[in-house]
Design an enzyme around this catalytic site. Sequence first.
Site, short mmCIF file in Angstrom:
data_model
loop_
_atom_site.label_atom_id
_atom_site.label_comp_id
_atom_site.label_asym_id
_atom_site.label_seq_id
_atom_site.Cartn_x
_atom_site.Cartn_y
_atom_site.Cartn_z
N ASP A 4 -4.04 5.06 11.46
CA ASP A 4 -3.21 4.79 10.39
C ASP A 4 -1.74 5.91 10.54
O ASP A 4 -1.92 7.03 10.32
CB ASP A 4 -3.77 5.00 9.13
CG ASP A 4 -2.76 4.91 7.92
OD1 ASP A 4 -1.68 4.50 8.27
OD2 ASP A 4 -3.22 4.95 6.81
N HIS A 62 0.97 4.92 6.46
CA HIS A 62 0.57 5.66 5.09
C HIS A 62 0.59 7.28 5.20
O HIS A 62 0.77 7.79 6.41
CB HIS A 62 -0.65 5.27 4.41
CG HIS A 62 -1.05 3.83 4.30
ND1 HIS A 62 -1.66 3.08 5.04
CD2 HIS A 62 -0.24 3.15 3.46
CE1 HIS A 62 -1.59 1.90 4.96
NE2 HIS A 62 -0.92 1.72 3.63
N SER A 66 0.83 -1.29 0.10
CA SER A 66 0.19 -0.15 0.02
C SER A 66 0.94 1.16 0.15
O SER A 66 0.45 2.37 -0.38
CB SER A 66 -0.96 0.00 1.22
OG SER A 66 -0.12 -0.20 2.43
#
Length: 434
Positions: A408, A411, A159
Site C-alpha cells: 500500500d 494510504h 478510502s
Amino acid sequence: MGAHQQPVHQHGQKRSSPGSTNLAYFRACSFLACAFLSLSLLNFLYCSPPGAQQTVIVPVLQFLNHTYSSISSGIGGVGQSGSCDYSVGRWVWAPGHARRYNGTECNVKESRDCIRNGRPDTGYLDWRWQPAGCLLPAFDASAFLSELRGKHLAFVGDSMAWNMAQSLLCLLGAASPYRLVAKDHKDRFRRLAFATHNVTLSLYWAPFLARATGRSENHTMPYDTVHLDALADRWSADADTMDVVVVNAGHWFWSKAVYRNGSDVIGAHASTGLNHTEIGIVRPFREAYRTALERLSSGRRPRTVVSTTFSPTHFEGKTYDDPTACTNKIPYREGEKEVGSVEEELRSVVHEETEAVAAASIGSGSDGARFEVLDVTKLSSLRPDGHPGAYMNRDPFAHGVPERMPTDCLHSCLPGPVDTFNDILLQILVAKRR
Ligand SMILES: *[C@@H]1O[C@H](CO)[C@@H](O)[C@H](O)[C@H]1NC(C)=O
Ligand SMILES: *[C@@H]1O[C@H](CO)[C@@H](O)[C@H](O)[C@H]1NC(C)=O
Ligand SMILES: *[C@@H]1O[C@H](CO)[C@@H](O)[C@H](O)[C@H]1NC(C)=O
Ligand SMILES: *[C@@H]1O[C@H](CO)[C@@H](O)[C@H](O)[C@H]1NC(C)=O
Ligand SMILES: *[C@@H]1O[C@H](CO)[C@@H](O)[C@H](O)[C@H]1NC(C)=O
Ligand SMILES: *[C@@H]1O[C@H](CO)[C@@H](O)[C@H](O)[C@H]1NC(C)=O
C-alpha cells in the site's frame, strides 16, 4: 474498516527515484549545512555507514530546525490561518512530532497500523509540516470539538476520506470519548457521537461521489457503472443534515468504469471490454465533483464544505504487489519530487470547481455555504515514507522477502502524514469566513 476500500489499481508515476540515503541526508541539510560543516565532516557524511551518519546529522538537523522555526515564526506567527497558505512548504525534522497516538488503542484499520504490523523504522513519525510563511499550530482536540459543538461533521469519498476520518478520531479520542451509533452491514457508512460536545461524525463511502454500482461495491465485479448525473444515495440523502463536509475522492477514477448521463453512455475508462469511447480521468472527476458541490451549495444550512485535493501515490513505477515499492524512510526534499501531471490536473479541478460553486453561491445572494480547499497534494507528494507499504499486513517479512506481496503506497500509516490534514482542517474551521 471494510476491505473494499482499497482501490486495486496502481497509478504511480514513472519517475526516477531519489539518490542514495547518503545523498538524501546531505541534501536535507542544504546550503545552511554547508556553511558550517567542515570539509572533514562532509567527507564523513559521504563515506561513513548510515548509522554513523545519523549520530552526526542529528545535531545538524536540530540546528536547522531551530533556525527555520525562528525564521518562520518571525514571518508568519502562530494561528494566523486566515492569511496562511498551508499548501506550500516543506517537511522539517522534529523528533516525535507525529507520535501523537497509538493506532492500536484507537482501533485504526489494521492495514494502516504500521507499528502493530511490525514496521521497524519509525523515523517517518519525526517530521513536521512547515508551511512557507507561517507555523501550522498543533492539533487541539478541545478546540476542534468546541468549534463543532452541536454539529454534524461528514467525511464523504474514498478510502483517503476514511483514512483522514480515522486519524481525526484518534486525535479527538484522546480528549473526549465517543461511541459508534450506526454502521451499515457492509461498512460503507459509519456514524459516531461525541456526547460531551453533542458532535456527530459520519463517514460515507462514495469513491466516485456520484452513484456507482459494480466494482466499488463488490471487488469481484469487473468495473463500475457511474451515473455522473446522480450522487451516491446515502450521503446525498443526508446532505441537508451536514454542517461541515469534508470531501476527499479521486483515486477510483483510475479504475475501470463506464460513465453514464441518464440513459446515455458518455464514455468509459480503462479496458472494460466494452466498445466505448475513452473518457479519461479528469472529465468524469470534474463532473462528479461539480454535481457533489452543487448539491452541497443547496439547502438552508450555513455549512462549511472542505474540498480535499488529491494525495498522490508513491508506487514510483512499481506495481502494487511489489514489496520494494515505497520503501523510502525519509520525506522528499522540496523540489526533489514533482507532482505528476494528471494528479496536478485533479488538484486544479478541485480548486476550480470549489471556486466556481463558491462564486455562484455568493452571486445567488445566499450566504448558506462556505467553500474551502484543503490542499494536501504537495505535502502528501513529499511523503513516500508515510505509507504502510508491505506493512499493510502483519510481519510481512517473517518468512523472508517474497517476490510478490500486496503493498500500500497510497494510504497513510496511522499515526502518519495524514494527521497533518486534520491539523490544517482545524485551522480552516477556526478561521473567520472570508
Ligand atoms: C523542531 O521544532 C519543533 C517546533 O518548532 C520542536 O517541537 C522540535 O522539538 C524541534 N526539533 C528539534 C530536533 O529541535
Ligand atoms: C500501543 O498499544 C498497544 C495495546 O495497548 C500496545 O501493545 C503497544 O505496545 C502500543 N504501541 C506503542 C508504540 O506504544
Ligand atoms: C445537539 O445538536 C442538535 C443539532 O445538531 C440539536 O438539535 C440538539 O438540540 C442538541 N442537543 C443538545 C443536548 O444540546
Ligand atoms: C459479488 O459479485 C459476484 C459476481 O461477480 C457475486 O457472485 C457475489 O455474490 C457478489 N457478492 C456480494 C457480497 O454481493
Ligand atoms: C447530462 O445531460 C444533460 C442534458 O443533455 C446536460 O445538461 C448535462 O450537462 C449532462 N451532464 C453530464 C454530467 O454530462
Ligand atoms: C466500436 O465502435 C465503433 C464506433 O462506434 C465501430 O465503428 C466499431 O465497429 C465498434 N467495434 C466493435 C468491435 O463493435
